[in-house]
Design an enzyme around this catalytic site. Sequence first.
Site, PDB file in Angstrom:
ATOM      1  CG  ASP A  45      87.116 -18.128 -17.648  1.00  0.00           C
ATOM      2  OD1 ASP A  45      86.057 -18.588 -18.109  1.00  0.00           O
ATOM      3  OD2 ASP A  45      87.218 -17.652 -16.508  1.00  0.00           O
ATOM      4  CG  HIS A 194      91.716 -20.837 -17.610  1.00  0.00           C
ATOM      5  ND1 HIS A 194      91.581 -21.629 -16.484  1.00  0.00           N
ATOM      6  CD2 HIS A 194      91.442 -19.559 -17.218  1.00  0.00           C
ATOM      7  CE1 HIS A 194      91.237 -20.867 -15.456  1.00  0.00           C
ATOM      8  NE2 HIS A 194      91.148 -19.614 -15.871  1.00  0.00           N
TER       9      HIS A 194
END
Length: 249
Positions: A45, A194
Amino acid sequence: MSTMRKSKIAVTSLAGASLVLALLAGTPTVAAQAADKPLIGLTFDDGPSAERTAFVLDVLKQKGVKATFFLQGSHAQQYPDLVRRIEAEGHVIGNHAWDHANFPDLNQASQKQEIDRTNTAIQTITGTAPKLVRFPFGNSTPYSLEYIRGLGMSGGIQWHWHVGQPGDFECPGAAGVQKYVLDEAAPGAIILLHDGNDVLSCPASQWTYLAGTIDALRAQGYDFGVVAPSATADALNEGSFGVVVPAGS
C-alpha cells in the site's frame, strides 16, 4: 497509521455484515490454490515511492513473485514510470484513494473524488482502470462501497489480521516484519505491507525482510498469487470482496 489498530473493530464489524449478506446470496468464494500449493497474496500500500518501490520490485522480480500494489493516486501521478513498471512486470494495481484520507471523515463528494481522481491517474498512465479498491486504514463507508460497486469495482480489500503482531508501518525491524508475515500466513491470506508513507521513516535495514520472508514462506509450502475481485466476502480476510488467485488467471 495507528488509526488502523483503533479502527479494526469497526472494520471487522462492517466486514462481518458484508459477509452475512454475501453468504445469503449463495455465491461460492474462489479457492486460493495453484496446482498443489496454497497461495499467499502479498500486497503493498501507499506507493509508489521513489525510496522503496523500485527496491520491492527488484526483490519480487529476483524471486519470481507477483504481488498486488494498492496505489495512492497522488503518488501514482508523481511517479508514472514506477506505475508503468509495476504493470509491465505483471503485478496487479489497485486503487488506494488519492491522498490517504480516512473515508468516514469525508463527505460523499470528497469520497467520490478520492476514488475518481485515482482511477483517472492510473488509467492515464497504464491505459487500464483498476478493478480493486483498498480504502485507507481499511475504513469504508456505505456510500463509498455503493459507489465503487456502481463503477464495477471490488472492495474494500482487507487483509488477514488475526495475530496482531506489529506491522511494517510500525517499524519492528526486518525480523519483526518477517514474524508478522509468517504469523499471519494461511492458505489464501492477503498480507498487508507498504512501500510508501509511514514505512519510509523505518530504518533501511528493515527492508531486508522481503527476500528472506519469501524464502521462508516457500519453505512452508506456499506459493504466491495476486488479489482478484470476488462476488462474495472472504471470511479469512476480514470480509474482503477479493481473493488470492494465481497470477495471470
